[in-house]
Scaffold this motif. Structure first.
Motif, PDB file in Angstrom:
ATOM      1  N   VAL A  65      96.498  84.730  34.250  1.00 42.66           N
ATOM      2  CA  VAL A  65      95.411  85.139  33.360  1.00 42.66           C
ATOM      3  C   VAL A  65      94.577  83.958  32.866  1.00 42.66           C
ATOM      4  O   VAL A  65      93.348  84.048  32.843  1.00 42.66           O
ATOM      5  CB  VAL A  65      95.966  85.956  32.177  1.00 42.66           C
ATOM      6  CG1 VAL A  65      94.923  86.167  31.109  1.00 42.66           C
ATOM      7  CG2 VAL A  65      96.464  87.296  32.683  1.00 42.66           C
ATOM      8  N   SER A  69      90.723  83.825  33.853  1.00 39.64           N
ATOM      9  CA  SER A  69      89.766  84.027  32.759  1.00 39.64           C
ATOM     10  C   SER A  69      88.813  82.851  32.633  1.00 39.64           C
ATOM     11  O   SER A  69      87.603  83.030  32.460  1.00 39.64           O
ATOM     12  CB  SER A  69      90.505  84.232  31.437  1.00 39.64           C
ATOM     13  OG  SER A  69      91.283  85.395  31.497  1.00 39.64           O
ATOM     14  N   PHE A  72      86.301  82.939  35.477  1.00 39.74           N
ATOM     15  CA  PHE A  72      85.299  83.979  35.302  1.00 39.74           C
ATOM     16  C   PHE A  72      84.296  83.607  34.210  1.00 39.74           C
ATOM     17  O   PHE A  72      83.093  83.819  34.376  1.00 39.74           O
ATOM     18  CB  PHE A  72      85.951  85.326  34.985  1.00 39.74           C
ATOM     19  CG  PHE A  72      84.955  86.443  34.953  1.00 39.74           C
ATOM     20  CD1 PHE A  72      84.479  86.984  36.132  1.00 39.74           C
ATOM     21  CD2 PHE A  72      84.463  86.919  33.754  1.00 39.74           C
ATOM     22  CE1 PHE A  72      83.539  88.007  36.124  1.00 39.74           C
ATOM     23  CE2 PHE A  72      83.523  87.936  33.729  1.00 39.74           C
ATOM     24  CZ  PHE A  72      83.055  88.489  34.920  1.00 39.74           C
ATOM     25  N   VAL A  73      84.763  83.042  33.113  1.00 41.26           N
ATOM     26  CA  VAL A  73      83.854  82.639  32.033  1.00 41.26           C
ATOM     27  C   VAL A  73      82.914  81.539  32.513  1.00 41.26           C
ATOM     28  O   VAL A  73      81.707  81.569  32.227  1.00 41.26           O
ATOM     29  CB  VAL A  73      84.651  82.202  30.773  1.00 41.26           C
ATOM     30  CG1 VAL A  73      83.773  81.481  29.773  1.00 41.26           C
ATOM     31  CG2 VAL A  73      85.310  83.412  30.137  1.00 41.26           C
ATOM     32  N   THR A 112      84.109  90.947  38.987  1.00 36.29           N
ATOM     33  CA  THR A 112      84.901  91.726  38.035  1.00 36.29           C
ATOM     34  C   THR A 112      85.866  92.651  38.766  1.00 36.29           C
ATOM     35  O   THR A 112      87.052  92.722  38.446  1.00 36.29           O
ATOM     36  CB  THR A 112      83.982  92.544  37.117  1.00 36.29           C
ATOM     37  OG1 THR A 112      83.118  91.651  36.421  1.00 36.29           O
ATOM     38  CG2 THR A 112      84.781  93.355  36.119  1.00 36.29           C
ATOM     39  N   THR A 116      89.933  92.314  38.884  1.00 34.45           N
ATOM     40  CA  THR A 116      90.782  93.426  38.451  1.00 34.45           C
ATOM     41  C   THR A 116      91.811  93.772  39.512  1.00 34.45           C
ATOM     42  O   THR A 116      92.996  93.967  39.218  1.00 34.45           O
ATOM     43  CB  THR A 116      89.924  94.665  38.127  1.00 34.45           C
ATOM     44  OG1 THR A 116      88.998  94.319  37.097  1.00 34.45           O
ATOM     45  CG2 THR A 116      90.777  95.830  37.677  1.00 34.45           C
ATOM     46  N   TYR A 119      94.431  91.033  39.631  1.00 33.70           N
ATOM     47  CA  TYR A 119      95.334  91.126  38.490  1.00 33.70           C
ATOM     48  C   TYR A 119      96.368  92.232  38.706  1.00 33.70           C
ATOM     49  O   TYR A 119      97.558  92.035  38.465  1.00 33.70           O
ATOM     50  CB  TYR A 119      94.553  91.387  37.200  1.00 33.70           C
ATOM     51  CG  TYR A 119      95.461  91.610  36.023  1.00 33.70           C
ATOM     52  CD1 TYR A 119      96.028  90.533  35.354  1.00 33.70           C
ATOM     53  CD2 TYR A 119      95.775  92.895  35.599  1.00 33.70           C
ATOM     54  CE1 TYR A 119      96.873  90.738  34.282  1.00 33.70           C
ATOM     55  CE2 TYR A 119      96.630  93.108  34.538  1.00 33.70           C
ATOM     56  CZ  TYR A 119      97.178  92.023  33.884  1.00 33.70           C
ATOM     57  OH  TYR A 119      98.022  92.230  32.839  1.00 33.70           O
TER      58      TYR A 119
END
Length: 147
Positions: A65, A69, A72-73, A112, A116, A119
């Motif tokens: 994660v 994360s 992606f940010v 996105t 997903t 994940y």
């Protein structure tokens, strides 16, 4: 591997579900096994939280994660900063009326969905089995402990 769910095996007489009249039946006193243990539910959950198995599940979660994360940010911020600081680049046509900004914006949606899926796959392959085992152990330890 067990297929039944330990969280939903409490009958109405044990206080888990409403009875025929729609009210919850009172929970009975703790059984003899709980008196032997001498642990409250809070103690049991703290013990599980401190266990190596739980810590390993959390480490596996964080290993996926946190980098995902951050990536992606960063990708999102690059898109926003490019849109603000380089409007000429973003307005450059790619194919017909489609420009760089549209491709990058659609890339945000695609990223996105891919993230997903990644994940969900990571959770299924690396964490779900260990988390389910912890859930079973916790359920067995807390069975009958008064709340």
């Amino acid at each position: 591997m067990r297929l039944d769910d330990p969280w939903y095996d409490t009958s109405a007489s044990e206080g888990g579900e409403p009875d025929a009249a729609g009210s919850f039946a009172p929970a009975g006193p703790p059984g003899p096994a709980d008196q032997r243990r001498g642990h409250s539910a809070a103690d049991i959950y703290l013990e599980v939280q401190r266990s190596e198995a739980f810590q390993e599940v959390r480490r596996r979660y964080r290993r996926f994660v946190v980098p995902a994360s951050l990536a992606f940010v960063v990708w999102y911020l690059v898109y926003v900063v490019a849109a603000v600081t380089a409007p000429g680049l973003m307005a450059r046509p790619v194919a017909g009326a489609v420009n760089v900004a549209m491709v990058a914006g659609l890339g945000q949606f695609l990223t996105t969905f891919l993230l997903t899926g990644a994940y969900a796959r990571h959770a299924r392959l690396r964490r779900d089995r260990a988390a389910l085992e912890l859930r079973w152990e916790t359920q067995e330890m807390t069975r009958g402990v008064g709340r």
